[in-house]
Enzyme design. Structure first.
Site, PDB file in Angstrom:
ATOM      1  N   ASN A 380       0.778  -1.210   0.020  1.00 46.54           N
ATOM      2  CA  ASN A 380      -0.038   0.076  -0.088  1.00 46.54           C
ATOM      3  C   ASN A 380       0.926   1.245  -0.009  1.00 46.54           C
ATOM      4  O   ASN A 380       1.044   1.864  -1.000  1.00 46.54           O
ATOM      5  CB  ASN A 380      -1.084   0.205   1.286  1.00 46.54           C
ATOM      6  N   ASP A 381       1.474   1.777   0.981  1.00 49.18           N
ATOM      7  CA  ASP A 381       2.222   2.733   1.175  1.00 49.18           C
ATOM      8  C   ASP A 381       3.448   2.842  -0.041  1.00 49.18           C
ATOM      9  O   ASP A 381       3.771   3.926   0.019  1.00 49.18           O
ATOM     10  CB  ASP A 381       2.619   3.057   2.540  1.00 49.18           C
ATOM     11  N   VAL A 382       4.047   1.720  -0.204  1.00 48.01           N
ATOM     12  CA  VAL A 382       5.211   1.703  -0.685  1.00 48.01           C
ATOM     13  C   VAL A 382       4.904   1.896  -2.470  1.00 48.01           C
ATOM     14  O   VAL A 382       5.730   1.992  -3.340  1.00 48.01           O
ATOM     15  CB  VAL A 382       5.775   0.290  -0.643  1.00 48.01           C
ATOM     16  N   VAL A 383       3.671   2.039  -2.842  1.00 48.11           N
ATOM     17  CA  VAL A 383       3.210   2.130  -4.206  1.00 48.11           C
ATOM     18  C   VAL A 383       2.229   3.544  -4.139  1.00 48.11           C
ATOM     19  O   VAL A 383       1.745   3.640  -5.059  1.00 48.11           O
ATOM     20  CB  VAL A 383       2.508   1.253  -5.060  1.00 48.11           C
TER      21      VAL A 383
END
Lengths: 454, 101
Positions: A380-383
């Site tokens: 989630n956060d890494v994309v």
């Protein structure tokens, strides 16, 4: 004594050469074996060269530790690897503390320099021990993994640190009468370890484990200073360096300074970025199949959610089916994708994904425009493009995998709930994004089913 | 400990740190977890000190307890660390050439 030092050189050589072989996946296993051989040499030399006569307690310790170590290594699930490494760090720190304590107990009348190294050894060892226990408890969710901050926490920590330093000065000034001070320092080190890790959130645990890894090495190093033993110093230095590098990589991957990770209590407050625009476009497994069937270049971006759903084996199966369909399949791994450095790689390796299909973030981003379909599973956060576009976002500036530049993005997600950091993800609202709602494992199975029945 | 010895051991320490930084920075991200568990096993080198502690000649109960515990803790690190690293590394496989059915 000279003879044993020579053999210690041999084990230092084996450790260093072992680490060198760890630089490539195809030689890494041999490197680990050589390194363990180095350890065996060191142990045997120590036993023989020092004329050790009373073996019974050594044997008790070896058997007890050996059984616990072997069983935990054998039985641990790959998803729980961070917990295990945390515990191992802790036991290493405790061992260093115990050795230094024993050295002081046996010979209290040491000079100030030796006393200072004893102080360092119990301080680092103690912090590593309790810090690792707290990290383990957070990772295994035995205690709340959210950051815990209480008023005046920084002041308490600071006061404690000052107290420890004052204690160290008193202790080093007169070690022979410093027994009470010594044990007060040990107690303070234990408390410091707890206080240092308690305010750090679950999402930041990769940094903490790396740092504790470094500490466990430095603790061994300090113990080497106490015993004036080169092999401990060399080895502790190597491990200390390793932890430092991993810590730096983790911090960089989150665009945070180490100080920010350690002291800010990131994620304790609800941080809202700017509002996202656009609408969410759900997609069914059948439609996703049509997209994948036509794709030549497929990129999978797995996150920890994949492992939580126990979906890595199903993913591997789907990957095989896609390859059989003449598509190129690659897996892009963000440095903080798992719960410790390189965790996701191990989880995929366990599912038989060959390591040459795993691509690092920096290598995959320049090729993103050629990707037909990108599958985002449990990440989630890494994309989140907000890291690039939204200066108000708490993750602004964090390096991400630029999946939104792929032709089509399919996001596997249970619901629209925000990720670990509690931040809205603007990726979900982009024109080229399709949301495949549901349990990741079930969705992947449905996709595999479509391919098999086709 | 004399100042001379301190300088000597500090020398060894700094050099080994530099060597460590150089060696480890070339380890690819794929292997970072095994690297960590493997270096964890290596930091079990404290076992050398623990063995000496557990075999002190004029030992009272406190020494025996400390020494034995130290040996046990360090052994957990060594045995557990190496075994779990080996278990992980055995799973890393290269793509087989032409695995098309």
């Amino acid at each position: 004594m000279i003879k044993s030092e020579i053999l210690y050189i041999l084990s230092a050589f084996l450790f260093i050469y072992g680490l060198k072989l760890l630089q490539r996946p195809d030689t890494a296993r041999r490197g680990n074996l050589l390194s363990s051989l180095g350890m065996l040499v060191a142990v045997i030399v120590t036993l023989i060269a020092n004329g050790i006569v009373s073996y019974q307690w050594i044997l008790v310790g070896l058997v007890a530790g050996g059984v616990v170590g072997a069983l935990s290594a054998r039985l641990i699930a790959m998803t729980s690897m961070p917990e295990l490494v945390a515990l191992f760090n802790g036991s290493g720190g405790l061992a260093s503390l115990l050795v230094a304590t024993e050295a002081y107990h046996r010979e209290p009348g040491v000079d100030s320099l030796t006393a200072s190294t004893m102080f360092l050894s119990v301080l680092i060892g103690g912090v590593t021990f309790t810090g690792s226990i707290v990290a383990w408890a957070k990772l295994s969710e035995r205690i709340d993994s959210r950051p815990r901050l209480f008023p005046g926490q920084q002041i308490v920590n600071f006061a404690l640190l000052i107290g420890v330093i004052v204690g160290a000065v008193i202790f080093a000034g007169n070690p022979a009468d410093g027994r009470t001070v010594f044990f007060a320092i040990v107690a303070a080190a234990f408390v410091l370890g707890v206080l240092a890790v308690i305010p750090i959130g679950g999402a930041d645990m990769p940094v903490v484990i790396s740092l504790l890894n470094s500490y466990s090495g430095l603790a061994a190093c300090a113990t080497g200073f106490v015993l004036q033993n080169n092999i401990l110093i060399v080895t502790g230095g190597l491990v200390g360096a390793s932890g430092i590098i991993l810590t730096r990589i983790m911090c960089k991957a989150m665009n945070r300074s180490l100080a920010n990770v350690l002291f800010s209590g990131f994620g304790s407050a609800k941080t809202g970025g700017t509002k996202t625009e656009g609408e969410v476009k759900p997609v069914s497994a059948e439609d996703a199949y049509v997209l994948l069937e036509a794709a030549n270049n497929i990129l999978v971006v797995p996150g920890y959610g994949l492992a939580v759903a126990q979906a890595q084996h199903v993913l591997r199966e789907l990957g095989g089916l896609l390859q059989a369909n003449d598509a190129e399949v690659r897996y892009a791994i963000h440095p903080v994708a798992g719960r410790m450095p390189g965790h996701m790689n191990v989880l995929l390796a366990e599912a038989d994904v060959p390591y040459d299909e795993l691509i690092e973030m920096d290598a995959v981003n320049p090729t993103m425009d050629t990707v037909d379909v990108c599958l985002v599973i449990g990440a989630n956060d890494v994309v989140n493009p907000a890291a690039r576009e939204d200066e108000a976002s708490p993750i602004y500036g964090m390096p991400i995998i630029d999946v939104d530049r792929a032709r089509t993005v399919i996001v596997f997600k249970r619901s629209m709930r925000p990720g670990f950091a509690g931040i809205e993800n603007s990726l979900f609202f982009k024109d080229n994004t399709r949301m495949l709602f549901g349990d990741a494992k079930a969705s992947l199975e449905a996709l595999s089913g479509e391919f098999k029945s086709a | 400990m004399s100042g001379e010895i301190l300088i000597f051991v500090l020398f060894v320490f700094v050099l080994s740190m530099m060597l460590g930084l150089e060696l480890i920075s070339k380890v690819p991200a794929t292997l970072h977890t095994p690297l960590m568990s493997g270096s964890n096993a290596i930091s079990g080198i404290t076992i050398v000190g623990a063995l000496l502690a557990a075999s002190a000649s004029e030992s009272d109960t406190f020494t025996i307890v400390l020494g034995t515990l130290a040996v046990a803790c360090a052994t957990i690190n060594v045995i557990g660390g190496y075994l779990v690293t080996d278990r992980m590394l055995s799973m890393f496989k290269k793509k087989e050439p032409k695995e098309k059915p």
